[in-house]
Write a protein that holds these residues in place. Structure first.
Motif, PDB file in Angstrom:
ATOM      1  N   ARG A 172       4.071  45.448  -6.943  1.00  0.00           N
ATOM      2  CA  ARG A 172       4.527  44.375  -5.931  1.00  0.00           C
ATOM      3  C   ARG A 172       3.634  43.313  -5.987  1.00  0.00           C
ATOM      4  N   PRO A 173       3.861  42.109  -6.432  1.00  0.00           N
ATOM      5  CA  PRO A 173       2.423  41.275  -5.672  1.00  0.00           C
ATOM      6  C   PRO A 173       2.950  40.223  -4.200  1.00  0.00           C
ATOM      7  N   LEU A 174       3.017  41.586  -3.513  1.00  0.00           N
ATOM      8  CA  LEU A 174       3.330  41.411  -1.772  1.00  0.00           C
ATOM      9  C   LEU A 174       2.266  40.166  -1.280  1.00  0.00           C
ATOM     10  N   GLY A 175       1.198  39.882  -1.540  1.00  0.00           N
ATOM     11  CA  GLY A 175       0.198  39.501  -1.328  1.00  0.00           C
ATOM     12  C   GLY A 175      -0.008  37.398  -1.593  1.00  0.00           C
ATOM     13  N   TYR A 176       0.544  37.609  -2.940  1.00  0.00           N
ATOM     14  CA  TYR A 176       1.180  36.386  -2.521  1.00  0.00           C
ATOM     15  C   TYR A 176       2.135  35.961  -2.253  1.00  0.00           C
ATOM     16  N   VAL A 177       3.057  37.018  -1.899  1.00  0.00           N
ATOM     17  CA  VAL A 177       4.294  36.563  -1.003  1.00  0.00           C
ATOM     18  C   VAL A 177       4.014  36.207   0.160  1.00  0.00           C
ATOM     19  N   LYS A 178       2.937  36.986   0.435  1.00  0.00           N
ATOM     20  CA  LYS A 178       2.739  36.442   2.235  1.00  0.00           C
ATOM     21  C   LYS A 178       1.699  35.689   2.199  1.00  0.00           C
ATOM     22  N   TYR A 189       8.036  42.671   8.882  1.00  0.00           N
ATOM     23  CA  TYR A 189       8.802  43.777   7.692  1.00  0.00           C
ATOM     24  C   TYR A 189       9.085  43.711   6.252  1.00  0.00           C
ATOM     25  N   THR A 190       8.710  44.778   5.923  1.00  0.00           N
ATOM     26  CA  THR A 190       9.343  45.068   4.234  1.00  0.00           C
ATOM     27  C   THR A 190       9.459  46.447   4.141  1.00  0.00           C
ATOM     28  N   TYR A 191      10.811  46.391   3.341  1.00  0.00           N
ATOM     29  CA  TYR A 191      10.784  48.059   3.401  1.00  0.00           C
ATOM     30  C   TYR A 191      11.349  47.705   1.780  1.00  0.00           C
ATOM     31  N   ASP A 192      10.610  49.016   1.046  1.00  0.00           N
ATOM     32  CA  ASP A 192      11.607  49.072  -0.693  1.00  0.00           C
ATOM     33  C   ASP A 192      11.295  47.677  -1.098  1.00  0.00           C
ATOM     34  N   ASP A 193      12.186  46.816  -2.225  1.00  0.00           N
ATOM     35  CA  ASP A 193      11.566  46.060  -2.394  1.00  0.00           C
ATOM     36  C   ASP A 193      11.447  44.594  -1.300  1.00  0.00           C
ATOM     37  N   LEU A 194      12.059  44.585  -0.342  1.00  0.00           N
ATOM     38  CA  LEU A 194      12.796  43.807   0.487  1.00  0.00           C
ATOM     39  C   LEU A 194      11.484  43.286   1.305  1.00  0.00           C
ATOM     40  N   VAL A 195      11.136  42.067   2.066  1.00  0.00           N
ATOM     41  CA  VAL A 195      10.430  41.381   2.115  1.00  0.00           C
ATOM     42  C   VAL A 195      11.598  40.823   3.410  1.00  0.00           C
ATOM     43  N   PHE A 196      11.288  40.744   4.277  1.00  0.00           N
ATOM     44  CA  PHE A 196      12.068  40.215   5.717  1.00  0.00           C
ATOM     45  C   PHE A 196      10.957  39.718   6.550  1.00  0.00           C
ATOM     46  N   PRO A 197      11.044  38.313   6.012  1.00  0.00           N
ATOM     47  CA  PRO A 197       9.793  37.179   7.358  1.00  0.00           C
ATOM     48  C   PRO A 197      10.504  36.927   8.450  1.00  0.00           C
ATOM     49  N   GLU A 198       9.040  36.533   9.392  1.00  0.00           N
ATOM     50  CA  GLU A 198       9.582  36.410  10.623  1.00  0.00           C
ATOM     51  C   GLU A 198      10.494  35.817  11.618  1.00  0.00           C
ATOM     52  N   ASN A 245       7.901  41.272 -11.773  1.00  0.00           N
ATOM     53  CA  ASN A 245       6.258  41.280 -10.527  1.00  0.00           C
ATOM     54  C   ASN A 245       7.202  39.867 -10.128  1.00  0.00           C
ATOM     55  N   TYR A 246       6.543  39.025 -10.666  1.00  0.00           N
ATOM     56  CA  TYR A 246       6.766  37.689 -10.540  1.00  0.00           C
ATOM     57  C   TYR A 246       8.046  37.014 -10.223  1.00  0.00           C
ATOM     58  N   GLU A 247       9.215  37.823 -10.026  1.00  0.00           N
ATOM     59  CA  GLU A 247      11.098  37.342 -10.052  1.00  0.00           C
ATOM     60  C   GLU A 247      10.763  37.626  -8.503  1.00  0.00           C
ATOM     61  N   LEU A 248      11.607  36.582  -8.035  1.00  0.00           N
ATOM     62  CA  LEU A 248      11.688  37.102  -6.274  1.00  0.00           C
ATOM     63  C   LEU A 248      13.370  36.391  -6.617  1.00  0.00           C
ATOM     64  N   ASN A 249      14.434  36.945  -5.536  1.00  0.00           N
ATOM     65  CA  ASN A 249      15.450  37.096  -5.167  1.00  0.00           C
ATOM     66  C   ASN A 249      15.599  36.545  -3.721  1.00  0.00           C
ATOM     67  N   ILE A 250      16.137  35.328  -2.840  1.00  0.00           N
ATOM     68  CA  ILE A 250      16.277  34.980  -1.778  1.00  0.00           C
ATOM     69  C   ILE A 250      17.821  34.619  -1.492  1.00  0.00           C
ATOM     70  N   SER A 253       3.419  26.153  -6.252  1.00  0.00           N
ATOM     71  CA  SER A 253       2.291  26.925  -6.590  1.00  0.00           C
ATOM     72  C   SER A 253       1.869  27.510  -6.543  1.00  0.00           C
ATOM     73  N   ILE A 254       2.803  28.693  -6.766  1.00  0.00           N
ATOM     74  CA  ILE A 254       2.161  30.398  -6.726  1.00  0.00           C
ATOM     75  C   ILE A 254       3.142  30.973  -8.424  1.00  0.00           C
ATOM     76  N   GLY A 255       3.630  30.483  -8.440  1.00  0.00           N
ATOM     77  CA  GLY A 255       4.378  31.170 -10.397  1.00  0.00           C
ATOM     78  C   GLY A 255       5.215  31.622  -9.968  1.00  0.00           C
ATOM     79  N   PHE A 256       5.931  31.859  -8.817  1.00  0.00           N
ATOM     80  CA  PHE A 256       7.081  33.145  -9.216  1.00  0.00           C
ATOM     81  C   PHE A 256       8.561  32.702  -9.579  1.00  0.00           C
ATOM     82  N   SER A 257       9.395  32.528  -9.896  1.00  0.00           N
ATOM     83  CA  SER A 257       9.957  32.664 -10.530  1.00  0.00           C
ATOM     84  C   SER A 257      11.769  33.073  -9.728  1.00  0.00           C
ATOM     85  N   LEU A 258      12.256  32.158  -9.688  1.00  0.00           N
ATOM     86  CA  LEU A 258      12.898  32.174  -8.083  1.00  0.00           C
ATOM     87  C   LEU A 258      14.216  32.051  -8.652  1.00  0.00           C
ATOM     88  N   SER A 259      15.535  32.853  -7.743  1.00  0.00           N
ATOM     89  CA  SER A 259      16.799  32.959  -8.138  1.00  0.00           C
ATOM     90  C   SER A 259      17.288  32.874  -6.923  1.00  0.00           C
TER      91      SER A 259
END
Length: 102
Positions: free
Chosen positions: A6-12, A24-33, A45-50, A75-81
């Motif tokens: 997964r492209p975690l670096g681009y999410v960061k 925090y990250t867990y499996d396919d989840l990213v928890f912002p601060e 890889n470049y799909e994100l669910n918010i 800016s980054i090119g993710f597909s968001l839903s």
């Protein structure tokens, strides 16, 4: 078996552009601060669910949706839903949290 990292670096990078960090990250989840929203990697890889926190005020949801769309998609090119909301509650007598999607 094929493994696609997964492209975690681009999410960061995107979160840093928004003035936030990953707490925090867990499996396919990213928890912002903060807990206004969480990010889930999609099947590709470049799909994100918010998912927004059910306690997040609607005006903040609207503002964050625009910011996330501008940075993560623009800016980054993710597909968001934006498939729904979540609640995060502490489990009784433990230090664990329960995450429920709605």
């Amino acid at each position: 078996m094929q493994f696609n990292p997964r492209p975690l670096g681009y999410v960061k990078q995107g979160l840093a552009e928004l003035g936030q960090e990953v707490s925090y990250t867990y499996d396919d989840l990213v928890f912002p601060e903060h807990t206004a929203y969480i990010i889930q990697f999609g099947k590709e890889n470049y799909e994100l669910n918010i998912f927004f926190n059910t306690e997040c005020p609607e005006d903040e949801v609207k503002s964050l949706t625009e910011e996330l769309t501008n940075v993560m998609a623009g800016s980054i090119g993710f597909s968001l839903s934006f498939p729904g909301k979540f609640t995060l509650t502490p489990k009784e007598e433990t230090e664990e949290m329960e995450l429920v999607f709605s």
